[in-house]
Design a protein around this motif. Structure first.
Motif, PDB file in Angstrom:
ATOM      1  N   ALA A  57       0.814  -1.207   0.000  1.00  0.00           N
ATOM      2  CA  ALA A  57       0.000   0.000   0.000  1.00  0.00           C
ATOM      3  C   ALA A  57       0.851   1.262   0.000  1.00  0.00           C
ATOM      4  O   ALA A  57       0.397   2.330  -0.392  1.00  0.00           O
ATOM      5  N   SER A  60       5.575   1.294   4.083  1.00  0.00           N
ATOM      6  CA  SER A  60       7.019   1.334   4.307  1.00  0.00           C
ATOM      7  C   SER A  60       7.661   2.506   3.578  1.00  0.00           C
ATOM      8  O   SER A  60       8.609   3.108   4.089  1.00  0.00           O
ATOM      9  N   ASP A 100      10.596  -2.606   8.556  1.00  0.00           N
ATOM     10  CA  ASP A 100       9.724  -3.793   8.516  1.00  0.00           C
ATOM     11  C   ASP A 100      10.533  -5.087   8.402  1.00  0.00           C
ATOM     12  O   ASP A 100      10.226  -6.079   9.020  1.00  0.00           O
TER      13      ASP A 100
HETATM   14  N1  LIG Z   1      12.892   0.287  -3.871  1.00  0.00           N
HETATM   15  C1  LIG Z   1      11.777   0.060  -4.560  1.00  0.00           C
HETATM   16  N2  LIG Z   1      11.823   0.035  -5.916  1.00  0.00           N
HETATM   17  C2  LIG Z   1      10.699  -0.178  -6.633  1.00  0.00           C
HETATM   18  N3  LIG Z   1       9.495  -0.382  -6.111  1.00  0.00           N
HETATM   19  C3  LIG Z   1       9.371  -0.383  -4.773  1.00  0.00           C
HETATM   20  C4  LIG Z   1      10.518  -0.160  -3.930  1.00  0.00           C
HETATM   21  N4  LIG Z   1      10.086  -0.206  -2.645  1.00  0.00           N
HETATM   22  C5  LIG Z   1       8.762  -0.437  -2.697  1.00  0.00           C
HETATM   23  N5  LIG Z   1       8.330  -0.549  -3.962  1.00  0.00           N
HETATM   24  C6  LIG Z   1       6.957  -0.768  -4.386  1.00  0.00           C
HETATM   25  O1  LIG Z   1       6.163   0.248  -3.829  1.00  0.00           O
HETATM   26  C7  LIG Z   1       4.941  -0.273  -3.383  1.00  0.00           C
HETATM   27  C8  LIG Z   1       4.739   0.093  -1.930  1.00  0.00           C
HETATM   28  O2  LIG Z   1       5.686  -0.600  -1.162  1.00  0.00           O
HETATM   29  P1  LIG Z   1       5.759  -0.477   0.411  1.00  0.00           P
HETATM   30  O3  LIG Z   1       5.855   0.953   0.760  1.00  0.00           O
HETATM   31  O4  LIG Z   1       6.848  -1.358   0.867  1.00  0.00           O
HETATM   32  O5  LIG Z   1       4.364  -1.078   0.880  1.00  0.00           O
HETATM   33  P2  LIG Z   1       3.925  -1.658   2.274  1.00  0.00           P
HETATM   34  O6  LIG Z   1       4.985  -1.401   3.266  1.00  0.00           O
HETATM   35  O7  LIG Z   1       2.658  -0.954   2.563  1.00  0.00           O
HETATM   36  O8  LIG Z   1       3.692  -3.110   2.082  1.00  0.00           O
HETATM   37  C9  LIG Z   1       4.972  -1.757  -3.608  1.00  0.00           C
HETATM   38  O9  LIG Z   1       4.203  -2.037  -4.758  1.00  0.00           O
HETATM   39  C10 LIG Z   1       6.406  -2.058  -3.847  1.00  0.00           C
HETATM   40  O10 LIG Z   1       6.516  -3.084  -4.799  1.00  0.00           O
END
Ligand SMILES: Nc1ncnc2c1ncn2[C@@H]1O[C@H](COP(=O)(O)OP(=O)(O)O)[C@@H](O)[C@H]1O
Ligand SMILES: [Mg+2]
Lengths: 327, 648
Positions: A57, A60, A100
């Protein structure tokens, strides 16, 4: 400490107290993919804010911005009034971040690990021992002080990580899914620990994809989905925002079509569903409180044998919000 | 890549090849590699052919082709010259590339935790091993196939025996298999690609060294090929080797001319057995080392040794010198951890590494000093120097590139980055933690360097200890040698940190850094190699031009400052380039040794400047390297946004 502030933390006071965390139209993009699409948020000091959303979402990503680990983003992010981009060093002094997914240095013992970070947080060496003893006691890790960290259970590692971010007594704690992957016991212990931190007056931003976990802990909740905040407020406010109906089950020994008509006529009752041994009433809570309903039913001549409001159903709220849109 | 169904079912091979072909990197690397190889082949053949033509012309053969007006005709029979020059390139390509292609094949599955799922399928371990092997052989062979038109062309020029060609192809195939199976064995043993990568190259280096020492003891396909071409030479020579091998073998090998295929086949048997051995070992290790914990093998080996010594101590009632106890950092936590908690950082372990490295080095050095009294060549030590330097290069590069990426893969970086340590501090402390390791690695290099001095003194090249001037000269050399070794190793460490820190995976950062370091070393070697082309004309140039030219080339070498100190040693020779010092002074009106000293100082200073610049660059880019917000960087960001605002 700031214990008394925490007592009334549930009240919206962002105008009065300075915001500990403040986001203005935050956008985070990875390449062409927009993970966070304009989140604005104010968290007053002493509040425990729950960040809820399915995996992917953007929780993170938001945390990483606040933890100064994301150099590229649009919008503004402030921690304790400090701009994350301009004063990252000061932000790191007032903030503690538990990511996380995290590893701990396998080659150290718990005590060495904490000493490592105490030095990294520039705690004067004379004070280090006392501080470390304090956080070990607080997190109930004293008996594991001399064990190598790679032998600790996941719950223990989580607590060690919490001990780490408490070393420099930060005002703001950013905890990204602190209880994911824990067994029920460790989960409950973690919750108790977080409650203790809340009592200490820390501002806590905590995320989870499990709702019931945060419901007991948080003063406010934000539901994030596909990079957008879809609902925000106290639990009750969220229900209202979602226009979720309260369901009340009743049983009356004079139940019949006549009574049914009268009950349906009570203002605020949306519908009545006849079930095997009871009726399920759906009501708009803002128009009709449970007590008013009871009075209304008695006035309608119902001889009640049971009146049972259904427990607030967060899972339903969550499902409704994220209908088929989980990433 | 679509794989035709030649064999009914090879699911793993299929998956591996599909996976490889799905990566863009595969194509980039392959086409780059092919281009480099082809360019090299063309370059070599160009040189060889022009030399050959000149020769023919001198012999009057040219007239025949020239009269017909068909220049190509003049190349008739040139295959005989070209073939022995081109084929080694193919062998070299195999030796260099094969280990890196294979070493990750099993470890990647371990790192991704997918090996277990492979085990629960119905594939037998041996099938897994074979399909893994094949999956890396196929790309290598397709890569080599690209050069086969070249071979065909050479063959068409005539002068190459068809049987020799067949034997060569056979031998290249086995060379591939040999290095692939060694790499695979390492991949089965190690838990990380980095470990397997280093180990397979170390094994290759050992083989290489053994070949240099005595080829007969290690009949790799390449050695056999050299034998076939009658081009075998080494420090000990084929002759002494064959004496050891016995008369029967000698007479058998002598038949190579008449029956190349039969002789080749028989001689390949040890290599085949080695391949079988490696494959069986891989199969044996596959299960046993599948789920071994990731903690450093070196550290565990040391701990085992420690335990042994502990027991020994207990029994003998000895005293333990350094106890293994908890220690706490004082000021620089990152340096503390690198020094006190890493196998490559702790003093007690480093001392052991030092002993392991230094003992053989000293031994060889002493041998050289004792046995080369009369020969004025100090070049006997060059292979050793090269080995010490290459080892240092590999270790420093691997260590430097994984300083940050190892924390990234273990997910400990975020916690470190959210502390108030500045990015600059983190990088500085990390590199500072490597300092002891650099000292350890510098020691063998310096040992060789100082042995060279001793030999210069001993072999009586006009240097006598009684001469104070000469003594000062030697002291200068020693100081400069220490300084330049230090500079060079630091330069490598910072270079590796720059190249490797951004990578998400440890293996990738090591590949990148080692490629860049070896690439730079290779390019610089190539630059110096240009000297050879003009070797014929160098007689025309005076010692001044050669000296200045050398200095200029050393500027561009990654080990340039090391080289510079070596050439300082030459300036102690009484007759540089066969000229006497007096005549040189007469010729140019300058003090020649002094000129050399200044040039050397210049090169060393230049490398020091390079080091400081690189260091400053890395520290300035700390935000980018570590991936977090840093204050120092924000200023430039502000300036940028200021200008972009103006632009709009
Ligand atoms: N370093 C990154 N490079 C590309 N995509 C990313 C990266 N980090 C997260 N994402 C993408 O961004 C979206 C949100 O990730 P994230 O913030 O980790 O979600 P959550 O913590 O709510 O599960 C996800 O679809 C993830 O695949
Ligand atoms: Mg997350």
């Amino acid at each position: 400490m700031q214990g008394e502030q925490a007592a009334d933390a549930g009240v919206q006071l962002s105008g009065v107290r300075p915001a500990a965390i403040s986001l203005r139209n935050l956008r985070v993009t990875y390449g062409r993919f927009e993970a966070v699409k304009g989140i604005s948020l104010d968290i007053p000091e002493g509040e425990v804010f729950g960040f809820i959303g399915p995996n992917g979402a953007g929780k993170s990503s938001t945390f990483r911005v606040l933890a100064t680990l994301q150099p590229k983003f649009q919008g503004q992010a402030y921690v304790c009034g400090l701009d994350v981009l301009r004063q990252p060093q000061k932000v790191r002094d007032v903030m503690g971040f538990v990511p996380d997914f995290f590893g701990v240095y396998e080659d150290l013992t718990s005590l060495e690990y904490l000493h490592f970070f105490a030095a990294a947080y520039r705690i004067p060496s004379a004070k280090r021992k006392g501080t470390i003893d304090d956080v070990l006691t607080l997190t109930d890790m004293t008996h594991k002080a001399h064990s190598p960290v790679d032998g600790l259970s996941r719950g223990m590692k989580q607590r060690l990580a919490l001990a780490r971010v408490l070393l420099h007594d930060p005002k703001v704690l950013l905890l990204d899914e602190p209880s994911s992957g824990l067994d029920p016991r460790a989960r409950i212990e973690m919750r108790e620990l977080l409650k203790a931190l809340r009592e200490m007056g820390k501002t806590i931003l905590i995320s989870s994809h499990i709702l019931s976990e945060l419901a007991q802990l948080c003063t406010r909740i934000g539901i994030i989905e596909l990079g957008r905040m879809v609902a925000e407020g106290s639990l009750n406010e969220i229900y209202r925002q979602l226009q979720l109906m309260r369901v009340v089950h009743i049983r009356a020994d004079n139940a019949g079509p006549e009574l049914l008509e009268k009950v349906r006529a009570i203002a605020g009752v949306e519908s009545v569903e006849q079930q095997v041994d009871r009726w399920a009433l759906r009501l708009r809570e803002e128009d009709l409180s449970i007590a008013d309903l009871h009075a209304g039913l008695v006035a309608a001549g119902a001889r009640l044998t049971m009146l049972q409001p259904e427990a607030m159903d967060m899972e339903t709220a969550f499902m409704k919000l994220t209908e088929g849109k989980t990433a | 890549m679509r794989i035709p169904r030649l064999v009914p079912e090879l699911p793993l091979l299929r998956r591996e090849l599909t996976e490889l072909s799905a990566r863009k990197r595969t194509y980039v690397v392959r086409s780059l590699g092919a281009m480099v190889l082809l360019a090299w082949v063309l370059w070599v053949s160009q040189n060889v052919l022009s030399a050959w033509q000149q020769q023919q012309q001198q012999r009057g053969m040219w007239a025949f082709g020239g009269a017909l007006g068909v220049p190509a005709a003049s190349l008739m029979g040139a295959g005989e010259v070209l073939f022995p020059r081109l084929v080694p390139l193919l062998f070299l390509a195999v030796q260099l590339l094969m280990p890196s292609m294979v070493c990750g094949s099993i470890t990647i599955e371990k790192e991704r935790n997918t090996l277990g799922t492979l085990f629960v399928t119905r594939l037998t371990p041996l099938t897994i091993v074979f399909e893994k092997l094949l999956s890396r052989l196929v790309p290598m062979l397709t890569f080599l196939l690209l050069t086969f038109p070249m071979l065909a062309f050479v063959y068409s020029l005539g002068g190459v025996d068809q049987r020799v060609l067949l034997a060569t192809i056979w031998l290249i195939l086995w060379e591939c298999l040999l290095y692939a199976s060694i790499g695979l064995m390492c991949s089965a043993w190690y838990t990380t690609t980095v470990g397997a990568f280093v180990a397979s190259y170390v094994l290759s280096a050992v083989i290489f060294t053994l070949i240099r020492l005595n080829p007969v003891l290690v009949p790799t396909p390449y050695v056999i090929w050299q034998l076939l071409m009658g081009a075998l030479a080494g420090p000990f020579g084929w002759q002494s080797g064959s004496i050891m091998a016995g008369a029967a073998v000698t007479s058998f090998v002598a038949r190579a001319g008449q029956e190349p295929i039969r002789v080749t086949f028989v001689l390949t048997i040890p290599a085949m057995l080695t391949v079988v051995f490696c494959v069986m070992t891989t199969r044996f290790l596959l299960y046993r080392r599948a789920f071994v914990s990731q903690s450093s093998l070196l550290l565990r080996a040391f701990r085992m040794l420690d335990g042994f010594f502990q027991r020994l101590n207990d029994r003998a009632g000895g005293v333990q010198i350094i106890a293994d106890r908890e220690s706490y950092p004082d000021e620089d936590p990152v340096t503390w951890r690198e020094r006190e908690k890493k196998s490559m950082g702790r003093a007690r372990y480093l001392i052991r590494i030092l002993v392991v490295l230094e003992f053989p080095t000293l031994f060889v050095c002493l041998m050289s000093v004792m046995y080369s009294v009369n020969s004025n060549t100090s070049s006997g030590l060059t292979p050793l120097w090269l080995l010490a330097w290459l080892l240092a290069l590999m270790i420093v590069t691997v260590k430097g590139s994984t300083l940050i990426s190892s924390e990234r893969t273990r997910e400990t970086l975020d916690a470190l980055l959210s502390t108030p340590l500045s990015g600059r501090d983190i990088l500085l402390q990390k590199v500072a933690g490597m300092r002891r390791l650099l000292l350890v690695l510098a020691t063998p290099i310096l040992t060789v360097n100082l042995t060279l001095v001793m030999m210069t003194v001993q072999s009586g090249l006009g240097v006598s200890l009684a001469n104070l001037n000469q003594l000062l000269w030697l002291l200068t050399y020693a100081v400069l040698s220490v300084f330049s070794t230090w500079t060079t190793l630091q330069l490598l460490a910072w270079l590796a940190a720059l190249v490797g820190s951004r990578a998400r995976a440890q293996a990738r950062s090591v590949f990148a850094a080692v490629t860049v370091a070896l690439g730079l070393a290779g390019v610089s070697w190539f630059v110096v190699g240009q000297e050879r082309i003009f070797a014929g004309q160098s007689e025309l140039r005076g010692p001044l031009e050669v000296t200045v030219g050398n200095a200029v080339r050393q500027l561009f070498r990654i080990d340039g400052s090391l080289q510079a100190t070596q050439s300082l040693l030459w300036s102690m020779e009484p007759r540089p380039y066969g000229y006497s010092t007096e005549s040189l002074e007469g010729l140019y009106g300058i003090n020649f040794p002094l000129l050399r000293l200044f040039l050397c100082l210049g090169v060393v200073a230049w490398h020091w400047i390079l080091l400081r610049t690189l260091r400053a660059l890395v520290l300035r880019r700390s935000q980018w390297l570590l991936g977090r917000v840093d204050e120092s960087e924000w200023e430039s960001g502000a300036v940028k946004s200021l200008f972009s605002g103006v632009g709009r």
